[in-house]
Design a protein around this motif. Structure first.
Motif, PDB file in Angstrom:
ATOM      1  N   ALA A 147       0.853  -1.188   0.000  1.00 54.64           N
ATOM      2  CA  ALA A 147       0.000   0.000   0.000  1.00 54.64           C
ATOM      3  C   ALA A 147       0.887   1.236   0.000  1.00 54.64           C
ATOM      4  CB  ALA A 147      -0.898  -0.007   1.227  1.00 54.64           C
ATOM      5  N   TRP A 148       0.365   2.367  -0.483  1.00 56.93           N
ATOM      6  CA  TRP A 148       1.123   3.611  -0.423  1.00 56.93           C
ATOM      7  C   TRP A 148       1.276   3.997   1.040  1.00 56.93           C
ATOM      8  CZ3 TRP A 148       4.583   5.740  -3.063  1.00 56.93           C
ATOM      9  CH2 TRP A 148       4.933   7.094  -2.879  1.00 56.93           C
ATOM     10  N   THR A 177      -1.179  -2.420 -11.970  1.00 58.53           N
ATOM     11  CA  THR A 177      -1.228  -1.264 -11.075  1.00 58.53           C
ATOM     12  C   THR A 177       0.000  -1.227 -10.154  1.00 58.53           C
ATOM     13  OG1 THR A 177      -2.676  -2.536  -9.630  1.00 58.53           O
ATOM     14  CG2 THR A 177      -3.723  -0.998 -11.145  1.00 58.53           C
ATOM     15  N   GLY A 223       2.157   5.287  -9.631  1.00 65.81           N
ATOM     16  CA  GLY A 223       1.394   6.507  -9.390  1.00 65.81           C
ATOM     17  C   GLY A 223       1.107   6.808  -7.932  1.00 65.81           C
ATOM     18  N   LYS A 226      -2.498   7.399  -5.707  1.00 66.73           N
ATOM     19  CA  LYS A 226      -3.612   7.138  -6.634  1.00 66.73           C
ATOM     20  C   LYS A 226      -3.543   5.738  -7.226  1.00 66.73           C
ATOM     21  CE  LYS A 226      -5.006  11.760  -8.096  1.00 66.73           C
ATOM     22  NZ  LYS A 226      -5.510  12.551  -9.215  1.00 66.73           N
ATOM     23  N   GLY A 227      -2.336   5.335  -7.637  1.00 63.34           N
ATOM     24  CA  GLY A 227      -2.196   4.005  -8.216  1.00 63.34           C
ATOM     25  C   GLY A 227      -2.500   2.923  -7.197  1.00 63.34           C
ATOM     26  N   TYR A 228      -2.049   3.170  -5.958  1.00 65.46           N
ATOM     27  CA  TYR A 228      -2.379   2.235  -4.867  1.00 65.46           C
ATOM     28  C   TYR A 228      -3.899   2.147  -4.695  1.00 65.46           C
ATOM     29  CZ  TYR A 228      -4.035   1.944  -0.024  1.00 65.46           C
ATOM     30  OH  TYR A 228      -4.798   1.700   1.091  1.00 65.46           O
ATOM     31  N   ALA A 229      -4.559   3.288  -4.682  1.00 64.90           N
ATOM     32  CA  ALA A 229      -6.004   3.315  -4.461  1.00 64.90           C
ATOM     33  C   ALA A 229      -6.728   2.569  -5.587  1.00 64.90           C
ATOM     34  CB  ALA A 229      -6.499   4.759  -4.374  1.00 64.90           C
ATOM     35  N   LEU A 230      -6.241   2.735  -6.810  1.00 64.08           N
ATOM     36  CA  LEU A 230      -6.856   2.040  -7.940  1.00 64.08           C
ATOM     37  C   LEU A 230      -6.657   0.527  -7.817  1.00 64.08           C
ATOM     38  CD1 LEU A 230      -8.275   2.247 -10.720  1.00 64.08           C
ATOM     39  CD2 LEU A 230      -5.988   2.312 -11.746  1.00 64.08           C
ATOM     40  N   LEU A 232      -6.192  -1.173  -5.168  1.00 60.99           N
ATOM     41  CA  LEU A 232      -7.016  -1.646  -4.052  1.00 60.99           C
ATOM     42  C   LEU A 232      -8.479  -1.775  -4.478  1.00 60.99           C
ATOM     43  CD1 LEU A 232      -7.227  -2.314  -0.998  1.00 60.99           C
ATOM     44  CD2 LEU A 232      -7.559   0.137  -0.587  1.00 60.99           C
ATOM     45  N   ALA A 233      -8.982  -0.768  -5.188  1.00 63.27           N
ATOM     46  CA  ALA A 233     -10.377  -0.811  -5.646  1.00 63.27           C
ATOM     47  C   ALA A 233     -10.599  -2.015  -6.560  1.00 63.27           C
ATOM     48  CB  ALA A 233     -10.729   0.489  -6.379  1.00 63.27           C
ATOM     49  N   LEU A 234      -9.627  -2.307  -7.418  1.00 64.61           N
ATOM     50  CA  LEU A 234      -9.776  -3.446  -8.332  1.00 64.61           C
ATOM     51  C   LEU A 234      -9.737  -4.769  -7.564  1.00 64.61           C
ATOM     52  CD1 LEU A 234      -7.635  -2.239 -11.373  1.00 64.61           C
ATOM     53  CD2 LEU A 234     -10.108  -2.039 -10.996  1.00 64.61           C
ATOM     54  N   GLU A 235      -8.908  -4.814  -6.521  1.00 64.73           N
ATOM     55  CA  GLU A 235      -8.866  -6.020  -5.679  1.00 64.73           C
ATOM     56  C   GLU A 235     -10.268  -6.287  -5.094  1.00 64.73           C
ATOM     57  OE1 GLU A 235      -5.403  -7.239  -4.564  1.00 64.73           O
ATOM     58  OE2 GLU A 235      -6.224  -8.948  -3.478  1.00 64.73           O
TER      59      GLU A 235
ATOM     60  N   ILE B 162     -15.034   3.901  -8.265  1.00 61.34           N
ATOM     61  CA  ILE B 162     -15.388   2.496  -8.072  1.00 61.34           C
ATOM     62  C   ILE B 162     -15.985   2.364  -6.682  1.00 61.34           C
ATOM     63  CG2 ILE B 162     -14.504   0.124  -7.859  1.00 61.34           C
ATOM     64  CD1 ILE B 162     -12.355   0.838  -9.902  1.00 61.34           C
ATOM     65  N   PHE B 171     -17.078   1.077   0.348  1.00 58.58           N
ATOM     66  CA  PHE B 171     -15.769   1.481  -0.149  1.00 58.58           C
ATOM     67  C   PHE B 171     -15.989   2.289  -1.414  1.00 58.58           C
ATOM     68  CE2 PHE B 171     -12.426   0.992  -3.264  1.00 58.58           C
ATOM     69  CZ  PHE B 171     -11.278   1.248  -2.538  1.00 58.58           C
ATOM     70  N   LEU B 173     -13.742   4.584  -4.253  1.00 54.45           N
ATOM     71  CA  LEU B 173     -12.596   5.259  -4.866  1.00 54.45           C
ATOM     72  C   LEU B 173     -13.142   6.325  -5.796  1.00 54.45           C
ATOM     73  CD1 LEU B 173      -9.507   5.261  -5.925  1.00 54.45           C
ATOM     74  CD2 LEU B 173     -10.437   3.922  -7.812  1.00 54.45           C
ATOM     75  N   MET B 175     -11.085   9.231  -8.143  1.00 54.41           N
ATOM     76  CA  MET B 175      -9.849   9.954  -8.415  1.00 54.41           C
ATOM     77  C   MET B 175      -9.788  10.402  -9.860  1.00 54.41           C
ATOM     78  SD  MET B 175      -7.149   6.807  -8.519  1.00 54.41           S
ATOM     79  CE  MET B 175      -6.581   6.502 -10.212  1.00 54.41           C
ATOM     80  N   PHE B 222      -1.396  11.735 -13.794  1.00 48.28           N
ATOM     81  CA  PHE B 222      -0.804  11.068 -12.628  1.00 48.28           C
ATOM     82  C   PHE B 222      -0.082   9.815 -13.123  1.00 48.28           C
ATOM     83  CE2 PHE B 222      -2.558   6.997 -10.980  1.00 48.28           C
ATOM     84  CZ  PHE B 222      -3.498   6.719 -11.958  1.00 48.28           C
ATOM     85  N   GLY B 223       0.897   9.364 -12.358  1.00 45.52           N
ATOM     86  CA  GLY B 223       1.527   8.071 -12.633  1.00 45.52           C
ATOM     87  C   GLY B 223       2.207   7.959 -13.983  1.00 45.52           C
ATOM     88  N   LYS B 226       1.685   5.351 -17.336  1.00 45.98           N
ATOM     89  CA  LYS B 226       0.524   4.494 -17.033  1.00 45.98           C
ATOM     90  C   LYS B 226      -0.733   5.313 -16.762  1.00 45.98           C
ATOM     91  CE  LYS B 226       2.652   0.238 -15.379  1.00 45.98           C
ATOM     92  NZ  LYS B 226       2.540  -0.875 -14.430  1.00 45.98           N
ATOM     93  N   SER B 291      -0.902  -1.894   7.673  1.00 46.59           N
ATOM     94  CA  SER B 291       0.336  -2.367   7.035  1.00 46.59           C
ATOM     95  C   SER B 291       1.420  -1.288   6.951  1.00 46.59           C
ATOM     96  CB  SER B 291       0.026  -2.941   5.643  1.00 46.59           C
ATOM     97  OG  SER B 291      -0.305  -1.908   4.722  1.00 46.59           O
ATOM     98  N   PRO B 303      -9.009   4.625   0.619  1.00 49.34           N
ATOM     99  CA  PRO B 303      -9.784   5.703  -0.007  1.00 49.34           C
ATOM    100  C   PRO B 303     -11.083   5.959   0.762  1.00 49.34           C
ATOM    101  CG  PRO B 303      -8.924   4.241  -1.700  1.00 49.34           C
ATOM    102  CD  PRO B 303      -8.562   3.625  -0.376  1.00 49.34           C
TER     103      PRO B 303
END
Lengths: 344, 344
Positions: A147-148, A177, A223, A226-230, A232-235, B162, B171, B173, B175, B222-223, B226, B291, B303
């Motif tokens: 995680a970020w 990601t 990223g 933001k990339g971490y958040a994305l 995580l959302a996909l997980e 999301i 939850f 997200l 962004m 961002f990022g 990617k 973590s 998020p």
């Protein structure tokens, strides 16, 4: 390294899978996925995965013959129990049904659990977009990414693919990601090179440029926050739709002995494209490509541009493979170890 | 700045919209969206948007009364002509129908064109996820973001939302795919501060830390590559599904005089959650939060965590508003300019 003609690599790889008990059509599908990754310069999703696959079949955690059990939970929601089949075999079977249904209902969700590694998502998104459907694809994987602000791996590299139909080759985005892949970290470790700062943490959660230490630690999300958040959302999205394992409970995408417990989700949409829309998109992409310096350092690429250029080259010159991998594939295929037909 | 109780800000803002011809229920919806953005600390999507909205109504590019014309293109695909209505009024009308249908078909796409600015996507994703539906939301906007390697603005800030149902608050997200918002650049410009390197280019496409120059140029994705690729994919996805304008042709999300030509897409999925899945997700999110370093510099946020904390505070202490904005809102509401009921 040795250059192998893609047709020859295909033939040997299919023979290896057939020898492991995979029916011819399924072997052709699985190998096409791996060869296409090699052709596009994505070796981490290429033939190096094949010996692990035959190991997984030998160890009983991948079925050479299963094609998945499909259940339409509702008119537009296809749930699939992959029965531990081969990733692309199960997924393509489901996507065929899903794509057909999407043309009637407008959109379909395909949610797959108990399936082996999908490999390169672009392969799926391109095939579906070629049929005129907009595609979103998501899959989870073993926790490698922190995680970020975190110290330990909590997230898969959770790639996202988006395919949009075009005249000719569809637009396809396919990106993890994570900032880099664990394969890249292993490459640095093998070459004894230091990692760029910011790529990874060691097993104690401290930033490291030592690639060997990083292989025991975790890699950064792309990223930053933001990339971490994305990722995580996909997980969570994949878990909610497939009831698959989550975070550190995910197994079977990197090892040879454990059942694959991740999930795969595809959303297939019939866009009902208006006349002129794909032309407008094509013209826009050309404007985007032209929005950098034409010759200078700052060039603009559209996702897929580089992969297609590499693919065209490699169809001519062959696929570069590490010699031990090529020997291994020939061995798995029951063929003499000395190379005979390669292009060099 | 002045602190205004959210209920008072809500009352005055609704009065301002009603005075501009917006029916009471629609005014309440539009204002709730703006107030929720303020409560969560996202002033760029908050009440500063309201005077532009009344200007747009006065200029005939936003309809105070339209609720959109819905057409089920197929069983699970809802196409909406927003008739230049207010963003949340049109979208919530469509999402109500979409959510109901998704419970039967499993998934619904809502594709909206000719609609005004949606504002904060989290507001929508949260409302839908609270009904037990997984949500993806996308919307395009005027080109402000340069391609990775590019010199000029070619992409909207193209946010993604999301939402995943949870016990209690879902939850969510939400962004943008830009590194920062143009609002942040304007803040730096107003304060006369230099931008951090890498945020923006000037009108000639050269990197700049001069915030005023950046307001005439473009902001970074961002990022890096990617994030750019993701923003681009979302631009195409929305255009393919809504037939909206693309790239630099998008108008009406920042100005007061042009019709809004962007598109909005929502995908609503009934996940058919298995018993225990939301508990597993909740437990995982707590592991993710834990973590990092518990007290140290490296904290991990999920998020929405920060937004919800700020929201709880501001429900107590009020919303901080620039005094000229509060005076403007009271003026639009036809109320005396001298503040009477604010908390300070």
């Amino acid at each position: 390294m040795i250059n192998v003609a893609s047709a020859e690599a295909r033939r040997v790889s299919e023979a290896a899978l057939r020898r492991a008990g995979v029916p011819a059509q399924a072997a052709a599908l699985q190998v096409d996925l791996l060869i296409e990754a090699e052709l596009r310069g994505r070796a981490s999703h290429g033939l190096l995965r094949l010996p692990r696959l035959t190991d997984r079949i030998a160890n009983g955690v991948a079925s050479p013959t299963a094609t998945g059990r499909m259940e339409w939970r509702s008119d537009s929601f296809l749930r699939v129990d992959g029965q531990n089949g081969l990733g692309p075999v199960v997924a393509m079977e489901a996507l065929r049904s899903g794509a057909e249904r999407a043309r009637r209902t407008g959109v379909v969700v395909v949610a797959i659990a108990h399936n082996n590694h999908l490999g390169m998502l672009a392969w799926y998104a391109e095939k579906i977009a070629e049929q005129g459907l907009v595609t979103l694809g998501f899959t989870t994987s073993e926790a490698l990414v922190h995680a970020w602000g975190g110290r330990t791996a909590m997230l898969g590299t959770n790639p996202v693919a988006i395919g949009v139909p075009q005249e000719g080759t569809p637009f396809v985005l396919d990106m993890a990601t994570s900032l880099v892949s664990m394969g890249q970290i292993h490459d640095y470790a093998q070459r004894g090179e230091a990692l760029p700062p910011g790529w990874a943490l060691d097993a104690n959660g401290e930033p490291t440029t030592d690639a060997v230490a990083a292989t025991k630690g975790s890699i950064a999300p792309f990223g930053q926050a933001k990339g971490y958040a994305l990722g995580l959302a996909l997980e969570l999205l994949v878990v909610a739709l497939t009831d698959s394992a989550i975070g550190r409970d995910v197994t079977g995408t990197l090892d040879s002995t454990r059942v694959a417990s991740k999930g795969d989700v595809f959303i297939l949409i019939d866009p009902g494209l208006q006349p002129g829309t794909t032309e407008r998109i094509g013209a826009y992409l050309d404007l985007v490509r032209a929005s950098g310096d034409e010759q200078g350092e700052r060039r603009v690429a559209v996702p897929g541009d580089r992969a297609m250029r590499v693919r065209a080259e490699r169809l001519e010159t062959g696929i570069p493979l590490p010699r031990p991998l090529w020997a291994k594939l020939r061995d798995l295929a029951g063929e003499p170890a000395s190379p005979t037909k390669e292009l060099t």
